[in-house]
Design a protein around this motif. Structure first.
Motif, PDB file in Angstrom:
ATOM      1  N   ASN A 121       0.657  -0.931  -0.244  1.00  8.48           N
ATOM      2  CA  ASN A 121       0.454  -0.267   0.071  1.00  8.48           C
ATOM      3  C   ASN A 121       0.734   1.322   0.103  1.00  8.48           C
ATOM      4  O   ASN A 121       0.221   2.474   0.110  1.00  8.48           O
ATOM      5  N   VAL A 122       2.562   1.785  -0.017  1.00  6.04           N
ATOM      6  CA  VAL A 122       3.250   2.142  -0.354  1.00  6.04           C
ATOM      7  C   VAL A 122       2.593   3.126  -0.854  1.00  6.04           C
ATOM      8  O   VAL A 122       2.408   4.804  -0.494  1.00  6.04           O
ATOM      9  N   ASN A 123       1.818   2.741  -1.733  1.00  7.96           N
ATOM     10  CA  ASN A 123       1.537   4.049  -2.916  1.00  7.96           C
ATOM     11  C   ASN A 123       0.709   4.537  -3.216  1.00  7.96           C
ATOM     12  O   ASN A 123       0.270   5.388  -3.915  1.00  7.96           O
ATOM     13  N   SER A 124      -0.055   4.496  -2.264  1.00  3.49           N
ATOM     14  CA  SER A 124      -1.543   5.418  -1.647  1.00  3.49           C
ATOM     15  C   SER A 124      -1.618   6.418  -1.316  1.00  3.49           C
ATOM     16  O   SER A 124      -1.987   7.344  -1.856  1.00  3.49           O
ATOM     17  N   LEU A 125      -0.089   6.742  -0.567  1.00  3.32           N
ATOM     18  CA  LEU A 125       0.176   7.651  -0.886  1.00  3.32           C
ATOM     19  C   LEU A 125       0.367   8.737  -1.864  1.00  3.32           C
ATOM     20  O   LEU A 125       0.491  10.328  -1.521  1.00  3.32           O
ATOM     21  N   TYR A 126       1.018   8.651  -2.833  1.00  5.34           N
ATOM     22  CA  TYR A 126       0.975   8.384  -3.919  1.00  5.34           C
ATOM     23  C   TYR A 126       0.560   9.568  -5.383  1.00  5.34           C
ATOM     24  O   TYR A 126       0.555   9.533  -6.118  1.00  5.34           O
ATOM     25  N   GLY A 127      -1.070   7.902  -5.215  1.00 10.68           N
ATOM     26  CA  GLY A 127      -1.458   8.209  -5.900  1.00 10.68           C
ATOM     27  C   GLY A 127      -0.867   6.830  -7.563  1.00 10.68           C
ATOM     28  O   GLY A 127      -1.484   6.743  -8.578  1.00 10.68           O
ATOM     29  N   GLY A 128       0.253   6.330  -6.851  1.00 18.00           N
ATOM     30  CA  GLY A 128       0.519   5.332  -7.886  1.00 18.00           C
ATOM     31  C   GLY A 128       1.859   5.150  -7.840  1.00 18.00           C
ATOM     32  O   GLY A 128       2.416   5.959  -7.436  1.00 18.00           O
ATOM     33  N   PRO A 129       3.068   4.224  -8.850  1.00 16.63           N
ATOM     34  CA  PRO A 129       4.327   3.970  -8.928  1.00 16.63           C
ATOM     35  C   PRO A 129       4.755   5.756  -8.426  1.00 16.63           C
ATOM     36  O   PRO A 129       4.336   5.931 -10.085  1.00 16.63           O
ATOM     37  N   ASN A 130       6.614   5.869  -8.409  1.00 21.30           N
ATOM     38  CA  ASN A 130       6.742   6.931  -7.916  1.00 21.30           C
ATOM     39  C   ASN A 130       7.743   6.678  -7.259  1.00 21.30           C
ATOM     40  O   ASN A 130       8.316   5.820  -6.680  1.00 21.30           O
ATOM     41  N   PHE A 131       9.383   7.221  -8.140  1.00 22.25           N
ATOM     42  CA  PHE A 131      10.100   7.289  -6.969  1.00 22.25           C
ATOM     43  C   PHE A 131      11.160   8.405  -6.950  1.00 22.25           C
ATOM     44  O   PHE A 131      11.938   9.746  -8.213  1.00 22.25           O
TER      45      PHE A 131
END
Length: 375
Positions: A121-131
């Motif tokens: 669920n880490v990418n729920s903070l960002y609305g999708g995959p990112n780095f």
């Protein structure tokens, strides 16, 4: 992921018992499901990446949601001058080689993750995959400060440290040049980028990185693929061997109860753990955590999420995975607990620990196994 959800039980207790609460929530679950907190006696929610909102609160301003931190110069290290680092200690398994567990610090060199694993669920903070990643120089400056404060044990908390091989090599070269090879640093790795550049592993060893954690998850490729983690089996084999050859300790993460899991695939997973024989393992039941794509899919398919926060906590007596097409939640938990005991009590793992870490390692394992465990 488990802690992101289960810690809300303590948070809710705080909210209910403080006489005049002035509490804001931020993080994975409040971002993914703000509607769950409408009855809570809180000031509000800081959704997404809350750095700007937290700064606004500290300055007495109304918090606002700001764009993600984009510039490398915006991604700063911790304000360690406010911490007594002797009050913090590392995990038990990091000390199997006799390492003194404190003082201890956690460093982040990046935020986000570019992979779409359905159980995370880490990418729920960002609305999708990112780095996004800090500059090597800023991270080295943080390590310099902490080493001068007497810290010897570190965890680099990045979701995946081994992305961007050029960055990793630059960082490792600078750490080695400073003589930091005797530190005890733990990182989280990803098989795919390492399979393309195995030279990162000996470089990491020289930089003081002793432990690398791999999310192997399942021995069955189709189970991994269904969970949107289609790491190739041959790549896992290659990287695990190269890691051992480089002299790094390995932490293997295995999951039981992923979609499409059966008793046979879970048995195959336990067999794989014995085949690789990592220096330490994490055996988890697979739970659709709030904020994960799997959670959304499971609800759409008729799954009713548990209401108790403790049901999402891996070692809690009330833990409740979803189960699979052929296995009930209770059967998944039972298999995981049995696998844990079989692995850590096995002659193979006990001999490996004794050979690799000596009596200190054996004592750490046996002390852990002596703790009563209740489901």
């Amino acid at each position: 992921n488990s802690g992101d959800v289960s810690k809300l039980e303590a948070t809710q207790d705080l909210v209910e018992h403080l006489p005049h609460p002035s509490i804001w929530l931020e993080g994975v679950v409040p971002t993914a499901h703000p509607e769950w907190f409408t009855e809570w006696n809180i000031k509000g929610i800081l959704p997404g990446e809350a750095f700007q909102g937290l700064q606004d609160l500290c300055e007495g301003k109304e918090p606002k949601k700001a764009p993600f931190l984009r510039s490398e110069n915006d991604l700063l290290g911790g304000a360690w001058e406010f911490f007594d680092l002797t009050k913090y200690r590392t995990h038990n398994w990091t000390t199997v080689d006799g390492t003194i567990p404190s003082p201890y610090a956690v460093v982040a060199t990046s935020v986000g993750c570019p992979y779409p694993c359905s159980f995370c669920n880490v990418n729920s903070l960002y609305g999708g995959p990112n780095f996004r990643r800090r500059t090597v120089e800023s991270v080295i400056k943080e390590f310099d400060y902490l080493v001068n404060r007497g810290v010897n044990v570190f965890r680099i908390v990045d979701n995946i440290f081994t992305l961007q091989p050029e960055w990793v090599h630059h960082f490792c070269d600078m750490m080695a040049a400073r003589g930091y090879g005797e530190l005890n640093i733990k990182v989280y790795g990803r098989i795919e980028p390492l399979a393309k550049d195995l030279s990162m592993l000996p470089a990491m060893k020289k930089a003081g990185i002793r432990w690398i954690s791999y999310g192997i998850e399942s021995a069955d490729y189709q189970v991994r693929l269904t969970a949107k983690k289609g790491t190739l089996s041959q790549d896992i084999e290659t990287v695990v061997k190269a890691t051992r050859d480089a002299g790094l300790y390995q932490f293997g993460n295995f999951m039981f109860g992923l979609p499409k899991d059966t008793t046979q695939t879970m048995e195959k997973n336990l067999e794989l753990a014995f085949h690789y024989l990592p220096d330490w393992v994490n055996f988890n039941v697979a739970i659709p955590y709030p904020g994960t794509p799997w959670f959304t899919q499971a609800v759409q398919e008729g799954w009713v999420p548990p209401k108790a926060w403790s049901s999402y906590s891996q070692l809690n007596v009330h833990v409740r995975p979803r189960g699979t097409d052929t296995l009930s939640p209770a059967e998944v938990v039972q298999f995981r607990d049995k696998a844990f005991q079989i692995f850590f009590r096995s002659a193979a793992h006990q001999a490996h620990i004794a050979k690799t870490f000596g009596p200190t390692g054996t004592n750490v394992v046996n002390d852990m196994l002596a703790v009563p465990f209740r489901r």
